[in-house]
Design a protein around this motif. Structure first.
Motif, PDB file in Angstrom:
ATOM      1  N   ARG A  39       0.833  -1.204   0.000  1.00  0.00           N
ATOM      2  CA  ARG A  39       0.000   0.000   0.000  1.00  0.00           C
ATOM      3  C   ARG A  39       0.867   1.253   0.000  1.00  0.00           C
ATOM      4  O   ARG A  39       1.815   1.370   0.767  1.00  0.00           O
ATOM      5  CB  ARG A  39      -0.919   0.024   1.215  1.00  0.00           C
ATOM      6  N   GLY A  40       0.537   2.165  -0.901  1.00  0.00           N
ATOM      7  CA  GLY A  40       1.245   3.433  -0.958  1.00  0.00           C
ATOM      8  C   GLY A  40       2.382   3.414  -1.952  1.00  0.00           C
ATOM      9  O   GLY A  40       2.706   2.381  -2.557  1.00  0.00           O
ATOM     10  N   PHE A  41       3.006   4.586  -2.104  1.00  0.00           N
ATOM     11  CA  PHE A  41       4.087   4.738  -3.067  1.00  0.00           C
ATOM     12  C   PHE A  41       5.331   5.317  -2.400  1.00  0.00           C
ATOM     13  O   PHE A  41       6.071   6.072  -3.001  1.00  0.00           O
ATOM     14  CB  PHE A  41       3.619   5.645  -4.207  1.00  0.00           C
ATOM     15  N   ASN A  42       5.556   4.933  -1.158  1.00  0.00           N
ATOM     16  CA  ASN A  42       6.672   5.475  -0.400  1.00  0.00           C
ATOM     17  C   ASN A  42       7.872   4.545  -0.348  1.00  0.00           C
ATOM     18  O   ASN A  42       8.782   4.741   0.439  1.00  0.00           O
ATOM     19  CB  ASN A  42       6.224   5.801   1.026  1.00  0.00           C
ATOM     20  N   LEU A  43       7.873   3.530  -1.203  1.00  0.00           N
ATOM     21  CA  LEU A  43       8.990   2.592  -1.209  1.00  0.00           C
ATOM     22  C   LEU A  43      10.149   3.199  -1.987  1.00  0.00           C
ATOM     23  O   LEU A  43      10.013   3.537  -3.149  1.00  0.00           O
ATOM     24  CB  LEU A  43       8.538   1.283  -1.856  1.00  0.00           C
ATOM     25  N   ILE A  44      11.292   3.340  -1.326  1.00  0.00           N
ATOM     26  CA  ILE A  44      12.430   3.929  -2.018  1.00  0.00           C
ATOM     27  C   ILE A  44      12.979   2.916  -3.024  1.00  0.00           C
ATOM     28  O   ILE A  44      12.845   1.706  -2.844  1.00  0.00           O
ATOM     29  CB  ILE A  44      13.531   4.367  -1.031  1.00  0.00           C
ATOM     30  N   SER A  45      13.606   3.423  -4.049  1.00  0.00           N
ATOM     31  CA  SER A  45      14.011   2.575  -5.164  1.00  0.00           C
ATOM     32  C   SER A  45      14.972   1.473  -4.740  1.00  0.00           C
ATOM     33  O   SER A  45      14.950   0.370  -5.290  1.00  0.00           O
ATOM     34  CB  SER A  45      14.632   3.417  -6.273  1.00  0.00           C
ATOM     35  N   SER A  46      15.810   1.738  -3.756  1.00  0.00           N
ATOM     36  CA  SER A  46      16.806   0.739  -3.341  1.00  0.00           C
ATOM     37  C   SER A  46      16.188  -0.394  -2.535  1.00  0.00           C
ATOM     38  O   SER A  46      16.849  -1.403  -2.277  1.00  0.00           O
ATOM     39  CB  SER A  46      17.911   1.414  -2.522  1.00  0.00           C
ATOM     40  N   ALA A  47      14.917  -0.254  -2.152  1.00  0.00           N
ATOM     41  CA  ALA A  47      14.301  -1.247  -1.272  1.00  0.00           C
ATOM     42  C   ALA A  47      13.274  -2.134  -1.966  1.00  0.00           C
ATOM     43  O   ALA A  47      12.686  -3.003  -1.328  1.00  0.00           O
ATOM     44  CB  ALA A  47      13.640  -0.547  -0.093  1.00  0.00           C
ATOM     45  N   TRP A  48      13.061  -1.927  -3.258  1.00  0.00           N
ATOM     46  CA  TRP A  48      11.935  -2.604  -3.901  1.00  0.00           C
ATOM     47  C   TRP A  48      12.068  -4.122  -3.909  1.00  0.00           C
ATOM     48  O   TRP A  48      11.077  -4.826  -4.005  1.00  0.00           O
ATOM     49  CB  TRP A  48      11.708  -2.079  -5.315  1.00  0.00           C
ATOM     50  N   ARG A  49      13.270  -4.637  -3.760  1.00  0.00           N
ATOM     51  CA  ARG A  49      13.459  -6.091  -3.761  1.00  0.00           C
ATOM     52  C   ARG A  49      13.230  -6.732  -2.390  1.00  0.00           C
ATOM     53  O   ARG A  49      13.278  -7.960  -2.275  1.00  0.00           O
ATOM     54  CB  ARG A  49      14.874  -6.429  -4.218  1.00  0.00           C
ATOM     55  N   GLN A  50      13.001  -5.954  -1.364  1.00  0.00           N
ATOM     56  CA  GLN A  50      12.843  -6.498  -0.010  1.00  0.00           C
ATOM     57  C   GLN A  50      11.427  -7.030   0.162  1.00  0.00           C
ATOM     58  O   GLN A  50      10.490  -6.276   0.401  1.00  0.00           O
ATOM     59  CB  GLN A  50      13.174  -5.435   1.023  1.00  0.00           C
ATOM     60  N   GLU A  51      11.275  -8.324   0.081  1.00  0.00           N
ATOM     61  CA  GLU A  51       9.935  -8.913   0.082  1.00  0.00           C
ATOM     62  C   GLU A  51       9.180  -8.672   1.377  1.00  0.00           C
ATOM     63  O   GLU A  51       7.954  -8.667   1.369  1.00  0.00           O
ATOM     64  CB  GLU A  51      10.029 -10.398  -0.235  1.00  0.00           C
ATOM     65  N   GLU A  52       9.882  -8.461   2.483  1.00  0.00           N
ATOM     66  CA  GLU A  52       9.181  -8.253   3.751  1.00  0.00           C
ATOM     67  C   GLU A  52       8.430  -6.920   3.790  1.00  0.00           C
ATOM     68  O   GLU A  52       7.615  -6.695   4.682  1.00  0.00           O
ATOM     69  CB  GLU A  52      10.159  -8.327   4.922  1.00  0.00           C
ATOM     70  N   LEU A  53       8.682  -6.063   2.828  1.00  0.00           N
ATOM     71  CA  LEU A  53       8.009  -4.760   2.781  1.00  0.00           C
ATOM     72  C   LEU A  53       6.654  -4.802   2.078  1.00  0.00           C
ATOM     73  O   LEU A  53       5.941  -3.803   2.052  1.00  0.00           O
ATOM     74  CB  LEU A  53       8.915  -3.733   2.100  1.00  0.00           C
ATOM     75  N   TYR A  54       6.298  -5.939   1.515  1.00  0.00           N
ATOM     76  CA  TYR A  54       5.045  -6.053   0.769  1.00  0.00           C
ATOM     77  C   TYR A  54       3.944  -6.629   1.650  1.00  0.00           C
ATOM     78  O   TYR A  54       4.189  -7.494   2.485  1.00  0.00           O
ATOM     79  CB  TYR A  54       5.253  -6.898  -0.491  1.00  0.00           C
ATOM     80  N   ASP A  55       2.721  -6.144   1.431  1.00  0.00           N
ATOM     81  CA  ASP A  55       1.605  -6.501   2.284  1.00  0.00           C
ATOM     82  C   ASP A  55       0.862  -7.763   1.824  1.00  0.00           C
ATOM     83  O   ASP A  55       0.376  -8.539   2.646  1.00  0.00           O
ATOM     84  CB  ASP A  55       0.607  -5.329   2.348  1.00  0.00           C
ATOM     85  N   TYR A  56       0.723  -7.902   0.533  1.00  0.00           N
ATOM     86  CA  TYR A  56      -0.062  -9.017  -0.007  1.00  0.00           C
ATOM     87  C   TYR A  56       0.736  -9.753  -1.080  1.00  0.00           C
ATOM     88  O   TYR A  56       1.486  -9.139  -1.840  1.00  0.00           O
ATOM     89  CB  TYR A  56      -1.379  -8.513  -0.615  1.00  0.00           C
ATOM     90  N   TRP A  57       0.490 -11.060  -1.142  1.00  0.00           N
ATOM     91  CA  TRP A  57       1.183 -11.916  -2.102  1.00  0.00           C
ATOM     92  C   TRP A  57       0.202 -12.819  -2.833  1.00  0.00           C
ATOM     93  O   TRP A  57      -0.760 -13.301  -2.228  1.00  0.00           O
ATOM     94  CB  TRP A  57       2.211 -12.787  -1.384  1.00  0.00           C
ATOM     95  N   GLY A  58       0.476 -13.045  -4.102  1.00  0.00           N
ATOM     96  CA  GLY A  58      -0.273 -14.037  -4.855  1.00  0.00           C
ATOM     97  C   GLY A  58       0.274 -15.424  -4.561  1.00  0.00           C
ATOM     98  O   GLY A  58       1.305 -15.591  -3.905  1.00  0.00           O
ATOM     99  N   GLN A  59      -0.395 -16.424  -5.100  1.00  0.00           N
ATOM    100  CA  GLN A  59      -0.055 -17.808  -4.771  1.00  0.00           C
ATOM    101  C   GLN A  59       1.080 -18.363  -5.615  1.00  0.00           C
ATOM    102  O   GLN A  59       1.608 -19.413  -5.308  1.00  0.00           O
ATOM    103  CB  GLN A  59      -1.298 -18.710  -4.945  1.00  0.00           C
ATOM    104  N   GLY A  60       1.465 -17.667  -6.663  1.00  0.00           N
ATOM    105  CA  GLY A  60       2.559 -18.130  -7.509  1.00  0.00           C
ATOM    106  C   GLY A  60       2.057 -18.861  -8.742  1.00  0.00           C
ATOM    107  O   GLY A  60       1.042 -19.571  -8.692  1.00  0.00           O
ATOM    108  N   THR A  61       2.780 -18.691  -9.828  1.00  0.00           N
ATOM    109  CA  THR A  61       2.481 -19.405 -11.061  1.00  0.00           C
ATOM    110  C   THR A  61       3.800 -19.906 -11.646  1.00  0.00           C
ATOM    111  O   THR A  61       4.783 -19.173 -11.695  1.00  0.00           O
ATOM    112  CB  THR A  61       1.712 -18.500 -12.050  1.00  0.00           C
ATOM    113  N   GLN A  62       3.811 -21.158 -12.065  1.00  0.00           N
ATOM    114  CA  GLN A  62       5.042 -21.799 -12.527  1.00  0.00           C
ATOM    115  C   GLN A  62       5.334 -21.420 -13.977  1.00  0.00           C
ATOM    116  O   GLN A  62       4.470 -21.545 -14.846  1.00  0.00           O
ATOM    117  CB  GLN A  62       4.929 -23.314 -12.416  1.00  0.00           C
ATOM    118  N   VAL A  63       6.557 -20.990 -14.220  1.00  0.00           N
ATOM    119  CA  VAL A  63       7.039 -20.749 -15.576  1.00  0.00           C
ATOM    120  C   VAL A  63       8.207 -21.690 -15.818  1.00  0.00           C
ATOM    121  O   VAL A  63       9.166 -21.713 -15.050  1.00  0.00           O
ATOM    122  CB  VAL A  63       7.491 -19.283 -15.754  1.00  0.00           C
ATOM    123  N   THR A  64       8.107 -22.461 -16.896  1.00  0.00           N
ATOM    124  CA  THR A  64       9.170 -23.389 -17.252  1.00  0.00           C
ATOM    125  C   THR A  64       9.603 -23.099 -18.685  1.00  0.00           C
ATOM    126  O   THR A  64       8.772 -23.109 -19.593  1.00  0.00           O
ATOM    127  CB  THR A  64       8.704 -24.848 -17.135  1.00  0.00           C
TER     128      THR A  64
END
Length: 126
Positions: free
Chosen positions: A98-123
């Motif tokens: 939620r929101g747009f306050n994530l600094i660019s250097s932190a976007w890969r930190q998964e603990e900062l995200y609130d909601y997650w999808g279940q995943g889809t397999q790509v092969t």
């Protein structure tokens, strides 16, 4: 509140695939969105991010090949994957913060995200 990822499958190297992630129970208009991927035995890694005003970031490994986009009217975020490689094989997850306050250097930190999808397999086959 749910994120539903879809569009994964088996594709040959050099081919294309489009992943979708639809939100239900909340609107994506005010959310930062991202795609991550994970292979067995490895940590989940950030693939791409889209914030407000369509600010976008990509992992170096996918730059020039993948494109992230969002359609707020459809409450969906997409990941267009072109010229795929066997190294792109993974389970792909969408995430929302939620929101747009994530600094660019932190976007890969998964603990900062609130909601997650279940995943889809790509092969990707060689």
């Amino acid at each position: 509140v749910q994120l539903q990822a879809s569009g994964g499958g088996l594709v040959q190297a050099g081919g294309s695939l489009r992943l979708s992630c639809a939100a239900s129970g909340f609107t994506l208009d005010y959310y930062t969105l991202a795609w991550f991927r994970q292979v067995p035995g490895k940590e989940r890694e950030g693939v791409s991010y889209i914030g407000d005003r369509s600010r976008k970031f990509y992992a170096d490994s996918v730059k020039g090949r993948f494109t992230i986009s969002r359609d707020n009217a459809k409450n969906t975020v997409y990941l267009q994957m072109n010229n795929v490689k066997p190294s792109d094989t993974a389970v792909y997850y969408c995430a929302a913060r939620r929101g747009f306050n994530l600094i660019s250097s932190a976007w890969r930190q998964e603990e900062l995200y609130d909601y997650w999808g279940q995943g889809t397999q790509v092969t990707v086959s060689s």
